[in-house]
Design a protein around this motif. Structure first.
Motif, PDB file in Angstrom:
ATOM      1  N   ILE A 102       0.795  12.412  11.930  1.00  0.00           N
ATOM      2  CA  ILE A 102       0.590  11.258  11.047  1.00  0.00           C
ATOM      3  C   ILE A 102       0.099  10.067  11.862  1.00  0.00           C
ATOM      4  N   THR A 103       0.772   9.847  12.998  1.00  0.00           N
ATOM      5  CA  THR A 103       0.253   8.865  13.943  1.00  0.00           C
ATOM      6  C   THR A 103      -0.626   9.638  14.928  1.00  0.00           C
ATOM      7  N   PRO A 104      -1.681   9.097  15.447  1.00  0.00           N
ATOM      8  CA  PRO A 104      -2.148   7.723  15.266  1.00  0.00           C
ATOM      9  C   PRO A 104      -3.092   7.514  14.067  1.00  0.00           C
ATOM     10  N   LYS A 105      -3.368   8.559  13.238  1.00  0.00           N
ATOM     11  CA  LYS A 105      -4.309   8.350  12.128  1.00  0.00           C
ATOM     12  C   LYS A 105      -3.819   7.249  11.202  1.00  0.00           C
ATOM     13  N   GLN A 106      -2.550   7.366  10.801  1.00  0.00           N
ATOM     14  CA  GLN A 106      -1.947   6.278  10.043  1.00  0.00           C
ATOM     15  C   GLN A 106      -1.047   5.515  11.006  1.00  0.00           C
ATOM     16  N   LYS A 107      -0.904   4.214  10.746  1.00  0.00           N
ATOM     17  CA  LYS A 107      -0.091   3.399  11.647  1.00  0.00           C
ATOM     18  C   LYS A 107       1.332   3.320  11.120  1.00  0.00           C
ATOM     19  N   LEU A 108       2.284   3.271  12.034  1.00  0.00           N
ATOM     20  CA  LEU A 108       3.663   3.039  11.605  1.00  0.00           C
ATOM     21  C   LEU A 108       3.996   1.577  11.855  1.00  0.00           C
ATOM     22  N   ALA A 109       4.700   0.970  10.912  1.00  0.00           N
ATOM     23  CA  ALA A 109       5.217  -0.371  11.160  1.00  0.00           C
ATOM     24  C   ALA A 109       6.731  -0.273  11.103  1.00  0.00           C
ATOM     25  N   GLY A 110       7.366  -0.377  12.264  1.00  0.00           N
ATOM     26  CA  GLY A 110       8.831  -0.370  12.317  1.00  0.00           C
ATOM     27  C   GLY A 110       9.300  -1.755  11.928  1.00  0.00           C
ATOM     28  N   LEU A 111       9.778  -1.896  10.704  1.00  0.00           N
ATOM     29  CA  LEU A 111      10.060  -3.242  10.208  1.00  0.00           C
ATOM     30  C   LEU A 111      11.313  -3.824  10.838  1.00  0.00           C
ATOM     31  N   LEU A 112      12.238  -2.947  11.242  1.00  0.00           N
ATOM     32  CA  LEU A 112      13.373  -3.449  12.017  1.00  0.00           C
ATOM     33  C   LEU A 112      13.583  -2.515  13.198  1.00  0.00           C
TER      34      LEU A 112
END
Lengths: 322, 406
Positions: free
Chosen positions: B249-259
């Motif tokens: 899934i990464t790096p094609k889509q980005k992850l945003a770790g919100l916390l």
């Protein structure tokens, strides 16, 4: 491709595959529990902790001693299995004549102590175990990206599960084991060293847990509570399959993994909505069922199924009434 | 069942006492100021708070005694709230009624924080929340006896959400922990994403805590969103990040770790987390003051402090200073003093406590370093931006706290 109750066919295939992957973990863990319960009559609550120990030993081996994944897959179950045999000789042996509850309490206590020690030493966030290079990467199947490592997990655990089943059900050694569960005194009279057999069986059951732990290490974060998160579900699997039934635990493990996958995809909840939401009274009656089978309640699914199975077949799907 | 047993043992083992010489000038109820550290001692959040929070509070007390030479006794006790609201509320009630605890600090999950704030309000005692994140704490459910010290979901969303949208992450899909905190974080981030011109394509709720995220990640993948927002914390975030890489899934889509806490980055390693943006209220390697304090903390715990730990120290120190300055431990007087005094320490510069209980201070937008950029242990972040206090938190004009007069 057209959707089916809000989930595309690709989506569903992916979810089923993921369910199968998780199911193979359930299968190998519940198999160990089933073997131990079948022969020792011990409900091994330390199984989760032993699974965690397997994963941690792999990590410790790699970090401090440079032991690679394949050696860990062999050595970690051996070490944890030996530790299990010591436990059996030193503690569990004394409990065979007592109620099941004593074995459960002892192993439960051991699990708490082991987890506590690991938590004290390693903290709760745990450690990362990388996927070995030979199994890194994966293949795009069109409907999903399938990591090579997960395929390996399914192959390895099914091979071990069916190998174990074959040994127990189809060989002479297995016939001793089965005889031991029926009538240990008589078996002993035929000159078989039953206590040794029991020790080895417990060791093997524990080694299976550790093997699953090493398989899990690259997928999940290696942390002290990884076992206790899983073990309750695995117990439910064993109960659904029928306590002590070898094939039952394998088949149920895979089956429940699949069902859990479908629930997580949200398909069942969507299906119930599509069918009943427009019907005034049925809609509100079905609502709680829909909640139980929604993705956020997926952790509960196995237990709902367990409750239903116990109502219909108290001995479990593959179990016999004793 | 096992949690209860375990926590009983841990409580017994961890009750700690720090005391100073007694005096007469400051009017302190029952002759002692008692600080209760109510935290997650054994569960999913015990690394980002837990025993480390107790250490931070003990450090604050020891430093306060050494520097300010107070004429009253201070005691610290601690317990495990097991991340359950009911257990936390019962413990708080017991502490206040029988142990005469004056202030309860840390409180890691939103559910425990809200439950304890309610008890403390009823009994007129102070709470200083450092661990929990939901904006409910200073909005709908705000109390005049509470301070929310370290961070909240609005600050996380405003920092990380904005930064990721500006980097081109316009479409989002959320993976959300199914409880108050996760939902609050998702909502606050959604607001920011929409405001910045982005779009939210969907979300999936996962049980808390969860192990296997592959099913949920596949749904996120199928959504085709550019960014997968992880509205969860601790081990859930760790496992989600790990498995996202596994499923390509990464790096094609980005992850945003919100916390994300530094303890999560430490556990996952830089290879898995490099390049991720995160918002934090504290970074140990920011300046000489933070380094000096953090190294002392490290010596005691063998881990660098998270923002929760640093916030605990700062909050407790400020509370003790307010008692000394006002000459009493009366809740109303002390709270008024705390709100009237700006906070200036290694954690916050010109921090101030608003009427809704929000302690506003600068937040930091960090980006996780590449493995080759990290020069020494725990060298994990580039601080990309300092988010000024007045932009980091929900403005009072938008607050729904009944204490705010409009």
């Amino acid at each position: 491709m057209t959707g089916m109750f809000g989930v595309s066919i690709q989506g569903l295939s992916g979810q089923l595959l993921v369910g199968l992957l998780n199911g193979s973990f359930y299968a190998i863990l519940s198999l160990g529990l089933a073997i131990i319960f079948g022969l020792l009559n011990i409900i091994n609550f330390a199984h989760g902790a032993q699974y965690m120990m397997g994963a941690f030993l792999a990590w410790i081996g790699m970090t401090y001693l440079g032991v690679n994944y394949w050696w860990a897959l062999l050595l970690s179950p051996l070490l944890v299995g030996s530790f299990g045999m010591l436990l059996e000789r030193g503690m569990l042996k004394r409990l065979y004549k007592l109620d099941h509850l004593y074995g459960l309490l002892l192993t439960f206590g051991l699990a708490l102590i082991i987890e506590g020690l690991f938590r004290y030493r390693f903290g709760i966030s745990g450690e990362s175990y990388p996927v070995t290079e030979q199994l890194a990467g994966g293949r795009n199947l069109g409907f999903m990206f399938l990591p090579k490592y997960r395929v390996w997990v399914v192959v390895a655990s099914l091979a071990v599960c069916f190998g174990t089943w074959y040994v127990i059900e189809r060989t002479k050694l297995g016939s001793y084991l089965r005889a031991g569960t029926e009538n240990p005194a008589l078996l002993q009279a035929f000159g078989i060293n039953v206590p040794l057999m029991i020790t080895l069986t417990y060791g093997y059951g524990v080694a299976l847990a550790a093997f699953a732990g090493v398989l899990a290490a690259p997928i999940f974060n290696v942390n002290p509570v990884m076992g206790s998160n899983l073990i309750i579900t695995v117990f439910a699997v064993v109960v659904v399959g029928g306590m002590g039934s070898i094939m039952g635990s394998i088949v149920t493990g895979l089956g429940l993994g699949l069902i859990e996958g479908i629930v997580k995809s949200g398909m069942i909840a969507n299906l119930l909505s599509a069918t009943f939401d427009s019907v005034p009274v049925a809609g509100s009656i079905v609502y709680p069922i829909k909640l139980l089978f929604s993705p956020e309640a997926s952790a509960v699914t196995v237990f709902v199924i367990m409750a239903i199975v116990l109502l219909v077949r108290p001995a479990g799907l593959f179990g016999r009434e004793r | 069942m096992n949690r209860k047993l375990l926590s009983a043992l841990i409580c017994a083992a961890l009750i700690a006492h720090v005391s100073a010489t007694a005096g007469a000038a400051t009017k302190v109820s029952d002759g002692v100021v008692k600080i209760g550290v109510l935290t997650d001692m054994s569960g999913a959040y015990s690394d980002l708070a837990g025993p480390g929070s107790l250490v931070a509070v003990q450090m604050a007390v020891a430093d306060f005694i050494a520097r300010e030479k107070p004429d009253f006794k201070i005691e610290v006790i601690s317990a495990d709230h097991q991340n359950k609201g009911d257990i936390a509320a019962i413990k708080a009630r017991e502490w206040i009624d029988t142990e005469k605890v004056d202030v309860i600090v840390d409180l890691v999950t939103t559910s425990t924080a809200l439950a304890v704030m309610k008890v403390a309000k009823e009994k007129n005692r102070i709470t200083i929340v450092s661990g929990a994140a939901s904006t409910l704490i200073t909005n709908e459910q705000c109390t005049d006896t509470n301070v929310h010290w370290t961070y909240d979901t609005y600050a996380l969303a405003a920092g990380t959400g904005k930064a990721v949208v500006k980097q081109g992450g316009k479409t989002w899909f959320f993976l959300t922990a199914d409880y108050a905190f996760g939902k609050s974080l998702e909502k606050d981030t959604t607001d920011v994403v929409l405001e910045e011109g982005g779009k939210v394509l969907g979300h999936v709720l996962h049980p808390f805590p969860a192990q296997d995220f592959s099913s949920f990640l596949l749904q996120a993948q199928a959504s085709g969103a550019q960014v997968i927002g992880l509205a969860n914390a601790g081990n859930d975030t760790i496992n989600a990040i790990k498995q996202a890489a596994e499923f390509g899934i990464t790096p094609k889509q980005k992850l945003a770790g919100l916390l994300m806490f530094i303890s999560d980055v430490h556990s996952l390693g830089l290879k898995a987390t490099q390049g991720m943006y995160l918002t934090t209220g504290f970074y140990w390697d920011w300046n000489n003051e933070t380094r000096a304090w953090s190294k002392r903390f490290f010596e005691k715990t063998k881990r660098m402090p998270t923002m929760v730990h640093a916030g605990d120290y700062s909050g407790v120190y400020h509370y003790l200073k307010a008692i000394k300055a006002s000459g009493t431990d009366d809740t109303t007087v002390v709270m008024a003093k705390m709100k009237a005094t700006p906070i200036n320490d290694f954690f916050a510069k010109n921090g101030k406590i608003r009427v809704d209980g929000r302690m506003v201070h600068d937040m930091y937008l960090a980006q996780v370093k590449k493995p080759e950029e990290s020069k020494y242990p725990w060298d994990y972040y580039h601080i990309r931006q300092v988010i000024p206090a007045d932009q980091a938190f929900l403005p009072l004009s938008k607050s729904t706290c009944p204490l705010v007069k409009k």
